[in-house]
Every structure is written in structure tokens, then in C-alpha cells.
Design an enzyme around this catalytic site. Structure first.
Site, PDB file in Angstrom:
ATOM      1  N   ALA A 182     -11.408   1.546   3.815  1.00 26.61           N
ATOM      2  CA  ALA A 182     -10.414   1.878   2.779  1.00 26.61           C
ATOM      3  C   ALA A 182     -10.299   0.767   1.735  1.00 26.61           C
ATOM      4  CB  ALA A 182      -9.057   2.142   3.425  1.00 26.61           C
ATOM      5  N   PHE A 183     -10.578  -0.451   2.142  1.00 27.82           N
ATOM      6  CA  PHE A 183     -10.471  -1.605   1.226  1.00 27.82           C
ATOM      7  C   PHE A 183     -11.714  -1.746   0.348  1.00 27.82           C
ATOM      8  CE2 PHE A 183     -13.770  -4.405   2.744  1.00 27.82           C
ATOM      9  CZ  PHE A 183     -14.104  -3.784   3.926  1.00 27.82           C
TER      10      PHE A 183
ATOM     11  N   ASP B 167      -9.080   6.011   8.991  1.00 31.62           N
ATOM     12  CA  ASP B 167      -9.992   4.933   8.588  1.00 31.62           C
ATOM     13  C   ASP B 167     -10.053   3.868   9.676  1.00 31.62           C
ATOM     14  OD1 ASP B 167     -11.692   3.672   6.590  1.00 31.62           O
ATOM     15  OD2 ASP B 167     -10.106   2.150   6.428  1.00 31.62           O
TER      16      ASP B 167
ATOM     17  N   ILE C 122       0.839  -1.207   0.000  1.00 33.50           N
ATOM     18  CA  ILE C 122       0.000   0.000   0.000  1.00 33.50           C
ATOM     19  C   ILE C 122       0.873   1.256   0.000  1.00 33.50           C
ATOM     20  CG2 ILE C 122      -1.738   1.308   1.308  1.00 33.50           C
ATOM     21  CD1 ILE C 122      -2.775  -1.484   2.302  1.00 33.50           C
TER      22      ILE C 122
ATOM     23  N   ARG D 112      -3.655   0.527  11.033  1.00 30.21           N
ATOM     24  CA  ARG D 112      -4.300  -0.028  12.218  1.00 30.21           C
ATOM     25  C   ARG D 112      -4.368   1.049  13.293  1.00 30.21           C
ATOM     26  NH1 ARG D 112      -6.312  -3.125   9.453  1.00 30.21           N
ATOM     27  NH2 ARG D 112      -6.168  -5.403   9.420  1.00 30.21           N
TER      28      ARG D 112
ATOM     29  N   THR E   8      -4.601   4.662   7.657  1.00 36.71           N
ATOM     30  CA  THR E   8      -5.504   3.642   7.081  1.00 36.71           C
ATOM     31  C   THR E   8      -4.973   2.255   7.422  1.00 36.71           C
ATOM     32  OG1 THR E   8      -4.286   3.644   4.988  1.00 36.71           O
ATOM     33  CG2 THR E   8      -6.227   5.071   5.104  1.00 36.71           C
TER      34      THR E   8
ATOM     35  N   GLU F 192     -10.472  -0.700  17.892  1.00 44.57           N
ATOM     36  CA  GLU F 192     -11.689  -1.050  17.127  1.00 44.57           C
ATOM     37  C   GLU F 192     -11.831  -2.554  16.945  1.00 44.57           C
ATOM     38  OE1 GLU F 192     -11.730   0.278  13.067  1.00 44.57           O
ATOM     39  OE2 GLU F 192      -9.879  -0.740  12.620  1.00 44.57           O
TER      40      GLU F 192
ATOM     41  N   HIS G 269     -13.318   2.057   8.699  1.00 44.36           N
ATOM     42  CA  HIS G 269     -12.546   0.928   8.158  1.00 44.36           C
ATOM     43  C   HIS G 269     -13.116   0.458   6.814  1.00 44.36           C
ATOM     44  CE1 HIS G 269      -9.479  -2.228   9.575  1.00 44.36           C
ATOM     45  NE2 HIS G 269      -9.565  -2.262   8.259  1.00 44.36           N
TER      46      HIS G 269
HETATM   47  P1  NAI Z   1       2.879  -4.838   3.537  1.00 46.05           P
HETATM   48  O1  NAI Z   1       3.265  -5.991   4.401  1.00 46.05           O
HETATM   49  O2  NAI Z   1       2.918  -5.001   2.069  1.00 46.05           O
HETATM   50  O3  NAI Z   1       3.797  -3.571   3.921  1.00 46.05           O
HETATM   51  C1  NAI Z   1       4.065  -3.198   5.229  1.00 46.05           C
HETATM   52  C2  NAI Z   1       5.423  -2.488   5.228  1.00 46.05           C
HETATM   53  O4  NAI Z   1       5.641  -1.958   6.537  1.00 46.05           O
HETATM   54  C3  NAI Z   1       6.594  -3.430   4.904  1.00 46.05           C
HETATM   55  O5  NAI Z   1       7.401  -2.867   3.898  1.00 46.05           O
HETATM   56  C4  NAI Z   1       7.330  -3.533   6.233  1.00 46.05           C
HETATM   57  O6  NAI Z   1       8.717  -3.736   6.078  1.00 46.05           O
HETATM   58  C5  NAI Z   1       7.028  -2.169   6.833  1.00 46.05           C
HETATM   59  N1  NAI Z   1       7.275  -2.079   8.261  1.00 46.05           N
HETATM   60  C6  NAI Z   1       7.242  -3.050   9.187  1.00 46.05           C
HETATM   61  N2  NAI Z   1       7.557  -2.538  10.394  1.00 46.05           N
HETATM   62  C7  NAI Z   1       7.803  -1.226  10.212  1.00 46.05           C
HETATM   63  C8  NAI Z   1       8.174  -0.170  11.081  1.00 46.05           C
HETATM   64  N3  NAI Z   1       8.372  -0.380  12.399  1.00 46.05           N
HETATM   65  N4  NAI Z   1       8.337   1.057  10.555  1.00 46.05           N
HETATM   66  C9  NAI Z   1       8.161   1.281   9.225  1.00 46.05           C
HETATM   67  N5  NAI Z   1       7.809   0.313   8.362  1.00 46.05           N
HETATM   68  C10 NAI Z   1       7.626  -0.926   8.850  1.00 46.05           C
HETATM   69  O7  NAI Z   1       1.435  -4.395   4.069  1.00 46.05           O
HETATM   70  P2  NAI Z   1       0.303  -3.646   3.251  1.00 46.05           P
HETATM   71  O8  NAI Z   1      -0.489  -4.638   2.490  1.00 46.05           O
HETATM   72  O9  NAI Z   1       0.914  -2.505   2.538  1.00 46.05           O
HETATM   73  O10 NAI Z   1      -0.631  -3.114   4.455  1.00 46.05           O
HETATM   74  C11 NAI Z   1      -0.205  -2.066   5.295  1.00 46.05           C
HETATM   75  C12 NAI Z   1      -1.221  -1.868   6.422  1.00 46.05           C
HETATM   76  O11 NAI Z   1      -2.500  -1.543   5.898  1.00 46.05           O
HETATM   77  C13 NAI Z   1      -1.442  -3.080   7.331  1.00 46.05           C
HETATM   78  O12 NAI Z   1      -1.475  -2.624   8.668  1.00 46.05           O
HETATM   79  C14 NAI Z   1      -2.798  -3.579   6.970  1.00 46.05           C
HETATM   80  O13 NAI Z   1      -3.409  -4.230   8.038  1.00 46.05           O
HETATM   81  C15 NAI Z   1      -3.498  -2.265   6.621  1.00 46.05           C
HETATM   82  N6  NAI Z   1      -4.663  -2.436   5.756  1.00 46.05           N
HETATM   83  C16 NAI Z   1      -5.762  -1.655   5.982  1.00 46.05           C
HETATM   84  C17 NAI Z   1      -6.876  -1.768   5.189  1.00 46.05           C
HETATM   85  C18 NAI Z   1      -8.075  -0.917   5.407  1.00 46.05           C
HETATM   86  O14 NAI Z   1      -9.135  -1.193   4.840  1.00 46.05           O
HETATM   87  N7  NAI Z   1      -7.997   0.137   6.195  1.00 46.05           N
HETATM   88  C19 NAI Z   1      -6.930  -2.740   4.104  1.00 46.05           C
HETATM   89  C20 NAI Z   1      -5.698  -3.481   3.894  1.00 46.05           C
HETATM   90  C21 NAI Z   1      -4.620  -3.325   4.712  1.00 46.05           C
END
Ligand code: NAI
Length: 348
Positions: free
Chosen positions: A315-316, A249, A145, A225, A223, A254, A313
Site C-alpha cells: 500500500a505504501f 494488504d 491515513i 497490520r 491496510t 506476516e 504489503h
Molecule cells: P497514525 O498514528 O497517524 O494514526 C493512527 C490512529 O489510530 C490515531 O489517530 C490513533 O489515535 C488511532 N488509534 C489508536 N488506537 C486505536 C483504537 N484502539 N481504535 C481506534 N483508533 C485507534 O498512523 P497512520 O500513519 O495513519 O498509520 C495507520 C496504520 O497504517 C498503522 O498500523 C501503520 O503501521 C499502517 N501502515 C501500513 C502501510 C502499508 O503499506 N500497508 C504503510 C504505512 C502505514
């Protein structure tokens, strides 16, 4: 195979009826309604797969969550009980990134105030926003993302600073952004957006001290957690005017385990009044409820602020992403039944 879907909408229901017609499907609204004979469970983010649930569902072999996140599933417990867990790892990086920009733009262009304004009678100055072009955006987490957010930010002509636990220098070269330590990013960005996972080391990543290091007037976007931000610290920073606005979001707590998501503060208070218990008895009976209630009150205060834009919540939640989620879930089920499971998540 008995497959139970929890919290699925009516269009999801017809999709799975068509695609998995050889199986016995049930669609229920809450985890409490899942048949004790369910062998495959497909929950959503609010549906807790915990000890209580697993004990009551001994036939369970697969949990196939219709989400990327799995915070609602006790992975370690599932592993010990031989229950596989699969997720939908990538269904809409662009979807969440677009929503992230919807939040940014609604703050930068003051859409909330503008929407309430009386045509021709509101002073132009009161509704004045700011350009994104030329501003610095700090992207925390450059995974699926976050990297899409960077693409969009480039399109707006923003300077991008990013931090990640595992910097991807190839990506930085490709998209033309700069990695920096979080502590250096904070005092440089006019917009800060969170895209990292929630883990013990990222809990309250943005706390009082870090928020105080941000530029005055910064916009904070989340967006990812809710628990990545200390809500109390954010409210204080918004009240002080140090943070100029927040686009959220997700909210802290939550996904708490002790209440259904639909229960609102008023219902909770009424429930307490009718319980007829002394405060001490109540605390013993519901040890986490007081904390939940306090968090819900903080969240209410937060999202009521005029400079906070909140979405619940979602965004997806685009048609295209919902379709991708359902298709991957169906593929996860089929692959598991063929003995070649895909998209498995395992405890760290
Ligand atoms: P991803 O796993 O592809 O990317 C997460 C990135 O964060 C990775 O590059 C990782 O190395 C990095 N990371 C880990 N610890 C870190 C730290 N301490 N500081 C900085 N970067 C760090 O995950 P993705 O798919 O991009 O999702 C990101 C977030 O979005 C997740 O928390 C997920 O739960 C949330 N999400 C929210 C949605 C919504 O509807 N609001 C929908 C889908 C995901």
C-alpha cells in the site's frame, strides 16, 4: 561512518550512493549479511532488530527504519543499549489511502471476477457490483491515513462513521464525519477499514464476536497490520457469507520473527520433511515454527477465496512515496550525525 542498508531496491541504492557518498555504505539482502561493524542500520519492515542482532553488532548507534511502523524493532532493547531508533513518520498518507480505495473498489466492482470473465459470454448479473455513493464507511483510526481515507470517501459521496482512541473533533467538523464507539460503528457500515496501530489492546480488534455484529455483506479492508484481525474468524465469516469480501494488504503473522518472508509454505514443509527430526524434536528445535506454519496455512486459505483481494504489503509502494521515504531516511542519518537527531521513536 559505516551504514548498512537491508532489503533496499536498486533505485534506493543509487539514491543513497549519491546522497551519502562520504560514508562507507553496504547494501545487503538480509539481516544475517549485515557487517558486524555497522554503525548505522537501515532496515525495512521484515528485518528484525532483536537481541540476537544487537548482540552481534556492538558498534550500532542508530537504526533508521525506512518505514513508518517499527513493530520489527525491539525499542526497549535498543534504548537499553544506547541505540537510537528513527523512522519515516509521514511519507504517504495519501498513498496508503489511495490503495485502500483500490481494494474497496476492486471488491465493490468485482474486478477480480470481471478480470477472469470471458468477453461477451459472462452474464452481466454475475459481475454486478454496488455503488459506494450513499453507503456508509466505518473508518477505524483517524490519524494520517484514516483522515485521508475520509477525504476520499467524501469524494465518493459516502457517509463516514469513525472511531478513534483519541477523537479529533476539529477534524470531524472539518471533514464532516461523525465519531462513534466501535460497537456502534460495526452494525452500520457497509465497508469497514482499519487504520489504527497494532498494539496489545488492538490485537484481534476484529474478532469473531465483532465480525458477527457487522452488517451482512460488509466489506472488511485492512491496510494497517494483519494481527488486527483474527484470521480464523474472518475465514469463518467469509465462508458463512456474513462478510461479503475482504481487501487485505497485510496478513496476520506476516512480520513473524522465525522465518524470512520469502519462505513459502511448500518450502517450509519440504524443509521439515528433510530435517529428519521426530515431531517432538522438531517442536523443541523450532518452538514457533508450528504456529507460523499454521498461520501461513490460514493465510493461504484466506487469500485463495474468490471474494478476497490480497496485495502483499504494497500500500505504501508508489514512486512518490518511495522517494519521500528515501529522502527522510537520508535526513534522519544526516541529522543524527550532526548531533541533532530527528524522527526518533521511543518505547511507549
Ligand atoms: P497514525 O498514528 O497517524 O494514526 C493512527 C490512529 O489510530 C490515531 O489517530 C490513533 O489515535 C488511532 N488509534 C489508536 N488506537 C486505536 C483504537 N484502539 N481504535 C481506534 N483508533 C485507534 O498512523 P497512520 O500513519 O495513519 O498509520 C495507520 C496504520 O497504517 C498503522 O498500523 C501503520 O503501521 C499502517 N501502515 C501500513 C502501510 C502499508 O503499506 N500497508 C504503510 C504505512 C502505514
Amino acid at each position: 561512518m559505516k551504514i548498512s542498508f537491508v532489503s533496499a531496491g536498486s533505485s534506493d541504492e543509487s539514491f543513497f550512493h549519491d546522497e551519502l557518498r562520504d560514508h562507507e555504505l553496504e547494501f545487503v539482502r538480509s539481516m544475517g549479511e549485515v557487517s558486524s561493524e555497522a554503525e548505522i542500520l537501515s532496515p525495512f519492515i521484515y528485518d528484525q532488530v532483536n537481541l540476537d542482532f544487537l548482540e552481534g553488532h556492538p558498534a550500532l548507534r542508530l537504526v533508521c527504519t525506512r518505514s513508518a511502523g517499527w513493530d520489527h524493532i525491539d525499542l526497549e532493547l535498543c534504548r537499553r543499549r544506547g541505540v537510537a531508533v528513527a523512522n519515516v513518520p509521514a511519507y504517504g498518507a495519501n498513498t496508503v489511502a489511495e490503495h485502500t480505495f483500490a481494494l474497496i473498489l476492486s471488491l465493490s466492482r468485482r474486478l477480480r471476477e470481471a478480470g477472469l470473465a470471458v468477453p461477451d459470454r459472462s452474464p452481466v448479473e454475475a459481475l454486478r457490483g454496488f455503488d459506494l455513493k450513499g453507503k456508509t464507511i466505518g473508518v477505524i483510526g483517524t490519524g494520517r491515513i484514516g483522515s485521508h481515507v475520509i477525504r476520499l470517501a467524501n469524494g465518493f459521496g459516502m457517509r463516514v462513521l469513525a472511531c478513534d482512541a483519541f477523537p479529533n473533533t476539529h477534524l470531524a467538523d472539518l471533514l464532516g464525519f461523525e465519531y462513534t464507539a466501535l460497537e456502534d460503528l460495526l452494525p452500520q457500515a457497509q465497508v469497514i477499514t482499519l487504520h489504527c496501530p497494532l498494539r496489545p489492546d488492538t490485537f484481534h480488534l476484529l474478532n469473531r464476536e465483532r465480525l458477527s455484529r457487522c452488517l451482512p455483506g460488509v466489506l472488511i479492508i485492512n491496510t494497517a497490520r494483519g494481527n488486527l484481525i483474527d484470521t480464523e474468524a474472518l475465514i469463518a465469516a467469509l465462508e458463512a457469507g456474513h462478510v461479503g469480501g475482504a481487501g487485505l494488504d497485510v496478513l496476520e503473522g506476516e512480520l513473524a520473527t522465525t522465518r524470512p518472508p520469502s519462505l513459502n509454505v511448500t518450502e517450509l514443509i519440504l524443509e521439515e520433511l528433510h530435517a529428519g527430526l521426530s515431531p517432538e524434536e522438531y517442536r523443541l528445535k523450532h518452538p514457533n515454527r508450528i504456529q507460523d506454519l499454521q498461520q501461513m496455512m490460514r493465510n493461504k486459505v484466506l487469500i485463495s477465496r474468490p471474494n478476497v483481494v490480497f496485495t502483499p504489503h504494497v500500500a505504501f509502494n508508489s514512486f512518490e512515496a518511495a522517494d519521500r521515504i528515501n529522502r527522510t531516511t537520508m535526513e534522519n542519518v544526516r541529522a543524527f550525525l550532526k548531533g541533532k537527531p530527528i524522527n526518533l521513536v521511543t518505547p511507549a
